[in-house]
Write a protein that holds these residues in place. Structure first.
Motif, PDB file in Angstrom:
ATOM      1  N   ASP A  59      49.489 -34.790 -25.145  1.00  0.00           N
ATOM      2  CA  ASP A  59      50.832 -34.869 -24.578  1.00  0.00           C
ATOM      3  C   ASP A  59      51.456 -33.474 -24.538  1.00  0.00           C
ATOM      4  O   ASP A  59      50.769 -32.457 -24.722  1.00  0.00           O
ATOM      5  CB  ASP A  59      51.690 -35.859 -25.367  1.00  0.00           C
ATOM      6  CG  ASP A  59      51.788 -35.490 -26.847  1.00  0.00           C
ATOM      7  OD1 ASP A  59      51.550 -34.312 -27.205  1.00  0.00           O
ATOM      8  OD2 ASP A  59      52.107 -36.381 -27.656  1.00  0.00           O
ATOM      9  N   GLU A  60      52.759 -33.410 -24.303  1.00  0.00           N
ATOM     10  CA  GLU A  60      53.432 -32.112 -24.178  1.00  0.00           C
ATOM     11  C   GLU A  60      53.365 -31.289 -25.457  1.00  0.00           C
ATOM     12  O   GLU A  60      53.484 -30.052 -25.412  1.00  0.00           O
ATOM     13  CB  GLU A  60      54.885 -32.327 -23.766  1.00  0.00           C
ATOM     14  CG  GLU A  60      55.052 -32.695 -22.298  1.00  0.00           C
ATOM     15  CD  GLU A  60      54.491 -31.639 -21.361  1.00  0.00           C
ATOM     16  OE1 GLU A  60      54.737 -30.441 -21.608  1.00  0.00           O
ATOM     17  OE2 GLU A  60      53.795 -31.997 -20.401  1.00  0.00           O
ATOM     18  N   SER A  61      53.179 -31.941 -26.595  1.00  0.00           N
ATOM     19  CA  SER A  61      53.152 -31.198 -27.861  1.00  0.00           C
ATOM     20  C   SER A  61      51.942 -30.276 -27.951  1.00  0.00           C
ATOM     21  O   SER A  61      51.924 -29.346 -28.768  1.00  0.00           O
ATOM     22  CB  SER A  61      53.166 -32.163 -29.044  1.00  0.00           C
ATOM     23  OG  SER A  61      51.951 -32.899 -29.125  1.00  0.00           O
ATOM     24  N   VAL A  62      50.927 -30.532 -27.142  1.00  0.00           N
ATOM     25  CA  VAL A  62      49.734 -29.681 -27.149  1.00  0.00           C
ATOM     26  C   VAL A  62      49.516 -29.043 -25.773  1.00  0.00           C
ATOM     27  O   VAL A  62      48.379 -28.759 -25.381  1.00  0.00           O
ATOM     28  CB  VAL A  62      48.484 -30.472 -27.598  1.00  0.00           C
ATOM     29  CG1 VAL A  62      48.633 -30.937 -29.034  1.00  0.00           C
ATOM     30  CG2 VAL A  62      48.213 -31.658 -26.672  1.00  0.00           C
ATOM     31  N   ALA A  63      50.611 -28.790 -25.066  1.00  0.00           N
ATOM     32  CA  ALA A  63      50.517 -28.239 -23.711  1.00  0.00           C
ATOM     33  C   ALA A  63      49.726 -26.936 -23.682  1.00  0.00           C
ATOM     34  O   ALA A  63      49.034 -26.640 -22.700  1.00  0.00           O
ATOM     35  CB  ALA A  63      51.920 -28.023 -23.143  1.00  0.00           C
ATOM     36  N   ARG A  64      49.783 -26.172 -24.754  1.00  0.00           N
ATOM     37  CA  ARG A  64      49.107 -24.870 -24.789  1.00  0.00           C
ATOM     38  C   ARG A  64      47.596 -24.998 -24.658  1.00  0.00           C
ATOM     39  O   ARG A  64      46.929 -24.074 -24.176  1.00  0.00           O
ATOM     40  CB  ARG A  64      49.463 -24.149 -26.096  1.00  0.00           C
ATOM     41  CG  ARG A  64      48.903 -22.747 -26.206  1.00  0.00           C
ATOM     42  CD  ARG A  64      49.408 -22.051 -27.453  1.00  0.00           C
ATOM     43  NE  ARG A  64      48.815 -20.744 -27.626  1.00  0.00           N
ATOM     44  CZ  ARG A  64      49.031 -19.944 -28.661  1.00  0.00           C
ATOM     45  NH1 ARG A  64      49.870 -20.340 -29.613  1.00  0.00           N
ATOM     46  NH2 ARG A  64      48.444 -18.763 -28.756  1.00  0.00           N
ATOM     47  N   ILE A  65      47.031 -26.125 -25.093  1.00  0.00           N
ATOM     48  CA  ILE A  65      45.580 -26.302 -25.020  1.00  0.00           C
ATOM     49  C   ILE A  65      45.189 -27.404 -24.029  1.00  0.00           C
ATOM     50  O   ILE A  65      44.035 -27.827 -23.997  1.00  0.00           O
ATOM     51  CB  ILE A  65      44.975 -26.600 -26.409  1.00  0.00           C
ATOM     52  CG1 ILE A  65      45.610 -27.856 -27.029  1.00  0.00           C
ATOM     53  CG2 ILE A  65      45.140 -25.392 -27.327  1.00  0.00           C
ATOM     54  CD1 ILE A  65      44.937 -28.318 -28.308  1.00  0.00           C
ATOM     55  N   ARG A  66      46.137 -27.847 -23.239  1.00  0.00           N
ATOM     56  CA  ARG A  66      45.860 -28.907 -22.269  1.00  0.00           C
ATOM     57  C   ARG A  66      45.355 -28.282 -20.970  1.00  0.00           C
ATOM     58  O   ARG A  66      46.036 -28.223 -19.957  1.00  0.00           O
ATOM     59  CB  ARG A  66      47.108 -29.760 -22.037  1.00  0.00           C
ATOM     60  CG  ARG A  66      46.808 -31.110 -21.368  1.00  0.00           C
ATOM     61  CD  ARG A  66      48.030 -31.988 -21.345  1.00  0.00           C
ATOM     62  NE  ARG A  66      49.149 -31.348 -20.672  1.00  0.00           N
ATOM     63  CZ  ARG A  66      50.381 -31.836 -20.635  1.00  0.00           C
ATOM     64  NH1 ARG A  66      50.645 -32.977 -21.261  1.00  0.00           N
ATOM     65  NH2 ARG A  66      51.337 -31.203 -19.990  1.00  0.00           N
ATOM     66  N   ARG A  67      44.137 -27.805 -21.055  1.00  0.00           N
ATOM     67  CA  ARG A  67      43.442 -27.189 -19.918  1.00  0.00           C
ATOM     68  C   ARG A  67      41.952 -27.383 -20.157  1.00  0.00           C
ATOM     69  O   ARG A  67      41.528 -27.678 -21.279  1.00  0.00           O
ATOM     70  CB  ARG A  67      43.765 -25.699 -19.833  1.00  0.00           C
ATOM     71  CG  ARG A  67      43.237 -24.891 -21.015  1.00  0.00           C
ATOM     72  CD  ARG A  67      43.668 -23.437 -20.984  1.00  0.00           C
ATOM     73  NE  ARG A  67      42.962 -22.618 -21.968  1.00  0.00           N
ATOM     74  CZ  ARG A  67      43.295 -22.538 -23.245  1.00  0.00           C
ATOM     75  NH1 ARG A  67      44.325 -23.232 -23.727  1.00  0.00           N
ATOM     76  NH2 ARG A  67      42.602 -21.752 -24.065  1.00  0.00           N
ATOM     77  N   ASP A  68      41.154 -27.226 -19.130  1.00  0.00           N
ATOM     78  CA  ASP A  68      39.709 -27.312 -19.321  1.00  0.00           C
ATOM     79  C   ASP A  68      39.254 -26.214 -20.274  1.00  0.00           C
ATOM     80  O   ASP A  68      39.587 -25.030 -20.092  1.00  0.00           O
ATOM     81  CB  ASP A  68      38.980 -27.161 -17.985  1.00  0.00           C
ATOM     82  CG  ASP A  68      39.121 -28.388 -17.107  1.00  0.00           C
ATOM     83  OD1 ASP A  68      39.705 -29.395 -17.568  1.00  0.00           O
ATOM     84  OD2 ASP A  68      38.632 -28.346 -15.960  1.00  0.00           O
ATOM     85  N   ILE A  69      38.502 -26.612 -21.305  1.00  0.00           N
ATOM     86  CA  ILE A  69      37.983 -25.663 -22.289  1.00  0.00           C
ATOM     87  C   ILE A  69      36.501 -25.967 -22.459  1.00  0.00           C
ATOM     88  O   ILE A  69      36.125 -27.049 -22.916  1.00  0.00           O
ATOM     89  CB  ILE A  69      38.746 -25.765 -23.619  1.00  0.00           C
ATOM     90  CG1 ILE A  69      40.207 -25.326 -23.400  1.00  0.00           C
ATOM     91  CG2 ILE A  69      38.074 -24.912 -24.688  1.00  0.00           C
ATOM     92  CD1 ILE A  69      41.093 -25.458 -24.608  1.00  0.00           C
ATOM     93  N   LEU A  70      35.679 -24.996 -22.075  1.00  0.00           N
ATOM     94  CA  LEU A  70      34.241 -25.213 -21.940  1.00  0.00           C
ATOM     95  C   LEU A  70      33.465 -24.071 -22.598  1.00  0.00           C
ATOM     96  O   LEU A  70      34.063 -23.103 -23.099  1.00  0.00           O
ATOM     97  CB  LEU A  70      33.917 -25.353 -20.450  1.00  0.00           C
ATOM     98  CG  LEU A  70      34.570 -26.585 -19.783  1.00  0.00           C
ATOM     99  CD1 LEU A  70      34.524 -26.482 -18.271  1.00  0.00           C
ATOM    100  CD2 LEU A  70      33.907 -27.876 -20.276  1.00  0.00           C
ATOM    101  N   PRO A  71      32.136 -24.172 -22.661  1.00  0.00           N
ATOM    102  CA  PRO A  71      31.364 -23.175 -23.404  1.00  0.00           C
ATOM    103  C   PRO A  71      31.640 -21.725 -23.060  1.00  0.00           C
ATOM    104  O   PRO A  71      31.644 -20.859 -23.951  1.00  0.00           O
ATOM    105  CB  PRO A  71      29.922 -23.576 -23.092  1.00  0.00           C
ATOM    106  CG  PRO A  71      29.982 -25.053 -22.925  1.00  0.00           C
ATOM    107  CD  PRO A  71      31.290 -25.299 -22.222  1.00  0.00           C
ATOM    108  N   ALA A  72      31.888 -21.432 -21.809  1.00  0.00           N
ATOM    109  CA  ALA A  72      32.141 -20.038 -21.431  1.00  0.00           C
ATOM    110  C   ALA A  72      33.407 -19.488 -22.079  1.00  0.00           C
ATOM    111  O   ALA A  72      33.538 -18.268 -22.267  1.00  0.00           O
ATOM    112  CB  ALA A  72      32.238 -19.914 -19.911  1.00  0.00           C
ATOM    113  N   ASP A  73      34.340 -20.381 -22.439  1.00  0.00           N
ATOM    114  CA  ASP A  73      35.575 -19.935 -23.085  1.00  0.00           C
ATOM    115  C   ASP A  73      35.341 -19.569 -24.553  1.00  0.00           C
ATOM    116  O   ASP A  73      35.985 -18.663 -25.086  1.00  0.00           O
ATOM    117  CB  ASP A  73      36.631 -21.040 -22.998  1.00  0.00           C
ATOM    118  CG  ASP A  73      36.964 -21.394 -21.563  1.00  0.00           C
ATOM    119  OD1 ASP A  73      37.416 -20.508 -20.832  1.00  0.00           O
ATOM    120  OD2 ASP A  73      36.752 -22.564 -21.184  1.00  0.00           O
TER     121      ASP A  73
END
Length: 272
Positions: free
Chosen positions: A20-34
Protein backbone atom coordinates in the motif's frame (compact mmCIF):
# COMPACT_ATOMS: atom_id res chain seq x y z
CA UNK A 1 29.30 -14.17 2.04
CA UNK A 2 25.65 -15.16 1.68
CA UNK A 3 22.61 -12.92 2.05
CA UNK A 4 20.12 -15.30 3.63
CA UNK A 5 17.02 -13.16 3.05
CA UNK A 6 16.12 -10.97 0.09
CA UNK A 7 13.15 -10.41 -2.23
CA UNK A 8 12.33 -9.70 -5.86
CA UNK A 9 8.97 -8.76 -7.32
CA UNK A 10 7.22 -7.72 -10.51
CA UNK A 11 4.25 -5.52 -9.59
CA UNK A 12 2.12 -6.41 -12.61
CA UNK A 13 1.88 -9.98 -11.30
CA UNK A 14 -0.74 -8.57 -8.96
CA UNK A 15 -0.51 -10.67 -5.78
CA UNK A 16 1.44 -8.35 -3.44
CA UNK A 17 -1.59 -7.28 -1.41
CA UNK A 18 0.53 -5.69 1.34
CA UNK A 19 1.98 -3.06 -1.01
CA UNK A 20 0.00 0.00 0.00
CA UNK A 21 1.03 3.66 0.22
CA UNK A 22 3.08 2.98 3.36
CA UNK A 23 5.65 1.18 1.20
CA UNK A 24 5.43 3.44 -1.86
CA UNK A 25 9.22 3.79 -1.88
CA UNK A 26 9.66 0.12 -2.80
CA UNK A 27 6.49 -0.32 -4.84
CA UNK A 28 8.26 -0.79 -8.15
CA UNK A 29 9.63 -3.74 -10.09
CA UNK A 30 12.71 -5.03 -8.26
CA UNK A 31 14.64 -7.74 -10.06
CA UNK A 32 18.09 -9.38 -10.10
CA UNK A 33 19.75 -6.60 -12.06
CA UNK A 34 18.84 -4.18 -9.26
CA UNK A 35 20.51 -6.26 -6.55
CA UNK A 36 23.61 -7.35 -8.47
CA UNK A 37 25.72 -4.18 -8.00
CA UNK A 38 24.74 -3.86 -4.32
CA UNK A 39 25.63 -7.47 -3.59
CA UNK A 40 28.92 -7.21 -5.44
CA UNK A 41 29.90 -4.07 -3.56
CA UNK A 42 29.14 -5.76 -0.24
CA UNK A 43 31.06 -8.90 -1.12
CA UNK A 44 27.94 -11.07 -1.31
CA UNK A 45 28.32 -14.01 -3.68
CA UNK A 46 25.02 -15.79 -3.06
CA UNK A 47 21.52 -15.13 -1.77
CA UNK A 48 18.36 -16.84 -0.57
CA UNK A 49 15.32 -15.45 -2.38
CA UNK A 50 12.26 -15.41 -0.09
CA UNK A 51 8.57 -15.23 -0.98
CA UNK A 52 6.67 -11.96 -0.70
CA UNK A 53 3.20 -13.12 -1.75
CA UNK A 54 1.07 -16.02 -0.48
CA UNK A 55 0.67 -17.73 -3.84
CA UNK A 56 2.17 -20.72 -5.61
CA UNK A 57 2.36 -18.54 -8.72
CA UNK A 58 4.85 -16.22 -7.05
CA UNK A 59 6.93 -19.21 -6.01
CA UNK A 60 7.10 -20.33 -9.64
CA UNK A 61 8.08 -16.78 -10.61
CA UNK A 62 10.93 -16.82 -8.08
CA UNK A 63 12.12 -20.22 -9.25
CA UNK A 64 12.21 -18.93 -12.83
CA UNK A 65 14.41 -16.03 -11.66
CA UNK A 66 16.68 -18.43 -9.77
CA UNK A 67 17.03 -20.53 -12.93
CA UNK A 68 18.62 -17.59 -14.75
CA UNK A 69 20.37 -15.82 -11.83
CA UNK A 70 23.58 -17.46 -10.50
CA UNK A 71 23.53 -15.09 -7.51
CA UNK A 72 20.37 -16.81 -6.18
CA UNK A 73 21.47 -20.03 -4.47
CA UNK A 74 18.11 -21.00 -3.02
CA UNK A 75 14.42 -20.08 -2.92
CA UNK A 76 11.96 -20.07 -0.01
CA UNK A 77 8.48 -20.29 -1.47
CA UNK A 78 4.86 -20.55 -0.34
CA UNK A 79 2.20 -23.23 -0.45
CA UNK A 80 -1.27 -23.56 1.06
CA UNK A 81 -0.53 -25.73 4.09
CA UNK A 82 -4.23 -26.46 4.50
CA UNK A 83 -4.53 -27.70 0.91
CA UNK A 84 -3.03 -30.53 -1.14
CA UNK A 85 0.52 -30.16 0.14
CA UNK A 86 2.02 -33.08 -1.78
CA UNK A 87 0.41 -31.92 -5.03
CA UNK A 88 1.67 -28.37 -4.56
CA UNK A 89 5.17 -29.57 -3.70
CA UNK A 90 5.18 -31.66 -6.88
CA UNK A 91 4.05 -28.60 -8.86
CA UNK A 92 6.87 -26.38 -7.56
CA UNK A 93 9.59 -29.05 -7.39
CA UNK A 94 12.87 -27.46 -8.46
CA UNK A 95 16.54 -27.85 -7.49
CA UNK A 96 16.59 -24.28 -6.13
CA UNK A 97 13.62 -24.77 -3.79
CA UNK A 98 14.92 -24.89 -0.22
CA UNK A 99 12.00 -24.03 2.02
CA UNK A 100 8.46 -22.82 2.58
CA UNK A 101 7.29 -19.69 4.39
CA UNK A 102 3.73 -19.19 5.62
CA UNK A 103 3.19 -15.49 6.30
CA UNK A 104 2.30 -15.99 9.96
CA UNK A 105 2.56 -12.31 10.92
CA UNK A 106 -0.36 -11.57 8.58
CA UNK A 107 -2.63 -14.34 9.91
CA UNK A 108 -4.94 -13.07 12.65
CA UNK A 109 -5.18 -16.43 14.43
CA UNK A 110 -1.91 -16.68 16.34
CA UNK A 111 -2.35 -20.44 16.75
CA UNK A 112 -3.10 -21.11 13.07
CA UNK A 113 0.23 -22.87 12.59
CA UNK A 114 -0.79 -25.45 15.21
CA UNK A 115 -3.97 -26.49 13.41
CA UNK A 116 -3.91 -30.22 12.78
CA UNK A 117 -3.96 -29.90 9.00
CA UNK A 118 -1.17 -27.29 9.03
CA UNK A 119 1.05 -29.43 11.26
CA UNK A 120 0.40 -32.37 8.95
CA UNK A 121 1.37 -30.19 5.99
CA UNK A 122 4.59 -29.10 7.67
CA UNK A 123 5.46 -32.73 8.34
CA UNK A 124 5.14 -33.28 4.58
CA UNK A 125 7.38 -30.25 3.98
CA UNK A 126 10.01 -31.78 6.27
CA UNK A 127 9.66 -35.18 4.60
CA UNK A 128 10.36 -33.50 1.25
CA UNK A 129 13.71 -32.30 2.62
CA UNK A 130 12.59 -28.67 2.91
CA UNK A 131 12.78 -26.13 5.74
CA UNK A 132 10.37 -23.57 7.17
CA UNK A 133 10.95 -19.83 7.54
CA UNK A 134 8.98 -18.45 10.48
CA UNK A 135 7.80 -14.91 9.71
CA UNK A 136 6.71 -14.15 13.25
CA UNK A 137 6.31 -11.43 15.85
CA UNK A 138 6.56 -11.87 19.63
CA UNK A 139 2.96 -13.13 19.96
CA UNK A 140 4.08 -16.29 18.18
CA UNK A 141 6.82 -17.37 20.58
CA UNK A 142 4.74 -20.01 22.38
CA UNK A 143 3.25 -21.48 19.21
CA UNK A 144 6.58 -21.84 17.39
CA UNK A 145 8.06 -23.43 20.49
CA UNK A 146 5.16 -25.91 20.46
CA UNK A 147 5.51 -26.46 16.71
CA UNK A 148 9.16 -27.41 17.21
CA UNK A 149 8.08 -29.91 19.85
CA UNK A 150 5.43 -31.45 17.57
CA UNK A 151 7.56 -31.55 14.40
CA UNK A 152 11.14 -32.00 15.59
CA UNK A 153 12.25 -33.12 12.14
CA UNK A 154 11.42 -29.71 10.60
CA UNK A 155 14.32 -27.23 10.45
CA UNK A 156 12.94 -23.76 11.28
CA UNK A 157 14.57 -20.36 10.94
CA UNK A 158 13.08 -17.33 12.68
CA UNK A 159 13.03 -14.35 10.34
CA UNK A 160 14.14 -10.91 11.52
CA UNK A 161 14.88 -12.01 15.12
CA UNK A 162 11.07 -12.29 15.56
CA UNK A 163 10.67 -8.53 15.02
CA UNK A 164 11.45 -7.18 18.50
CA UNK A 165 9.61 -4.06 19.63
CA UNK A 166 12.14 -1.47 20.72
CA UNK A 167 10.49 0.22 23.69
CA UNK A 168 12.80 3.10 24.54
CA UNK A 169 15.49 1.35 22.53
CA UNK A 170 15.33 -1.92 24.48
CA UNK A 171 13.74 -5.09 23.04
CA UNK A 172 12.31 -6.05 26.44
CA UNK A 173 12.46 -9.08 28.71
CA UNK A 174 9.50 -10.85 27.11
CA UNK A 175 11.35 -10.85 23.78
CA UNK A 176 14.51 -12.12 25.46
CA UNK A 177 12.64 -14.94 27.18
CA UNK A 178 10.82 -15.88 24.00
CA UNK A 179 13.98 -16.09 21.93
CA UNK A 180 15.69 -18.16 24.62
CA UNK A 181 12.75 -20.59 24.57
CA UNK A 182 13.02 -20.96 20.80
CA UNK A 183 16.78 -21.45 20.96
CA UNK A 184 16.31 -24.36 23.36
CA UNK A 185 15.19 -26.37 20.30
CA UNK A 186 18.29 -27.29 18.27
CA UNK A 187 16.30 -27.37 14.99
CA UNK A 188 15.60 -23.61 15.25
CA UNK A 189 17.96 -21.00 13.82
CA UNK A 190 17.67 -17.21 13.62
CA UNK A 191 18.11 -14.62 10.88
CA UNK A 192 19.98 -11.45 11.76
CA UNK A 193 17.80 -9.37 9.46
CA UNK A 194 15.04 -6.79 9.45
CA UNK A 195 16.29 -4.96 12.54
CA UNK A 196 16.82 -1.59 10.88
CA UNK A 197 13.16 -1.52 9.90
CA UNK A 198 12.00 -2.59 13.35
CA UNK A 199 14.13 0.00 15.16
CA UNK A 200 13.38 2.84 12.76
CA UNK A 201 15.22 6.17 12.55
CA UNK A 202 18.49 6.22 14.46
CA UNK A 203 19.33 2.53 14.11
CA UNK A 204 23.01 1.75 14.44
CA UNK A 205 25.32 -0.99 15.60
CA UNK A 206 25.24 0.44 19.11
CA UNK A 207 21.43 0.66 19.15
CA UNK A 208 20.97 -2.89 17.86
CA UNK A 209 23.72 -4.54 19.88
CA UNK A 210 21.40 -5.69 22.72
CA UNK A 211 19.49 -7.78 20.18
CA UNK A 212 22.65 -9.10 18.54
CA UNK A 213 24.25 -9.99 21.87
CA UNK A 214 21.18 -11.84 23.12
CA UNK A 215 20.63 -13.77 19.91
CA UNK A 216 24.31 -14.70 19.86
CA UNK A 217 24.16 -15.89 23.47
CA UNK A 218 21.03 -17.97 22.80
CA UNK A 219 21.72 -19.48 19.38
CA UNK A 220 25.49 -19.22 18.89
CA UNK A 221 27.03 -18.34 15.53
CA UNK A 222 26.30 -21.77 14.04
CA UNK A 223 22.55 -21.00 14.18
CA UNK A 224 22.63 -17.32 13.16
CA UNK A 225 22.58 -16.16 9.53
CA UNK A 226 22.82 -12.61 8.23
CA UNK A 227 20.22 -11.39 5.77
CA UNK A 228 19.53 -8.02 4.22
CA UNK A 229 15.73 -8.13 3.92
CA UNK A 230 16.36 -6.01 0.82
CA UNK A 231 14.52 -4.20 -0.71
CA UNK A 232 12.23 -3.83 2.33
CA UNK A 233 15.44 -2.55 3.95
CA UNK A 234 15.20 0.54 1.72
CA UNK A 235 12.35 1.81 3.89
CA UNK A 236 14.88 2.30 6.70
CA UNK A 237 18.35 2.30 5.19
CA UNK A 238 20.52 0.83 2.46
CA UNK A 239 22.25 -2.43 1.64
CA UNK A 240 25.79 -1.27 2.28
CA UNK A 241 24.87 0.40 5.56
CA UNK A 242 23.12 -2.65 7.01
CA UNK A 243 25.90 -5.01 5.90
CA UNK A 244 28.48 -2.75 7.56
CA UNK A 245 26.36 -2.46 10.71
CA UNK A 246 26.05 -6.23 11.08
CA UNK A 247 29.76 -6.70 10.49
CA UNK A 248 30.53 -4.06 13.09
CA UNK A 249 28.42 -5.89 15.68
CA UNK A 250 30.28 -9.13 14.93
CA UNK A 251 33.73 -7.58 14.60
CA UNK A 252 35.09 -8.91 17.91
CA UNK A 253 34.07 -12.51 17.25
CA UNK A 254 36.55 -15.15 16.07
CA UNK A 255 36.84 -15.51 12.30
CA UNK A 256 35.08 -18.88 12.36
CA UNK A 257 32.08 -17.31 14.08
CA UNK A 258 31.93 -14.42 11.61
CA UNK A 259 32.22 -16.85 8.72
CA UNK A 260 29.25 -18.79 10.08
CA UNK A 261 27.03 -15.74 10.56
CA UNK A 262 27.83 -14.27 7.15
CA UNK A 263 27.61 -17.43 5.08
CA UNK A 264 28.29 -20.76 6.69
CA UNK A 265 25.08 -21.05 8.70
CA UNK A 266 22.92 -20.20 5.70
CA UNK A 267 24.78 -22.67 3.49
CA UNK A 268 24.38 -25.41 6.06
CA UNK A 269 20.77 -24.70 7.03
CA UNK A 270 19.47 -24.39 3.46
CA UNK A 271 21.80 -26.96 1.94
CA UNK A 272 23.13 -24.45 -0.57
Amino acid sequence: MIDAHQHFWRISRGDYSWMDESVARIRRDILPADLAPLAEAAGVSGTVLVQAAPTVEETLFMLSLAQETPLVRGVVGWIDLEGDVSGQLDHIAHPALRGIRPMLQDIEDTEWVLREEVVTGLRQVAAAGLRADALIVPRHFAVITELARRVPELPIVVDHCAKPVFDGGDPGQAWRDGMAALAAHPQISCKLSGLANEYGPGWSAAALRPVFDHVLACFGPQRIMWGSDWPVLELAGDYAGWAACAQEMAADLPKASRDAIFGGTAASFYGL
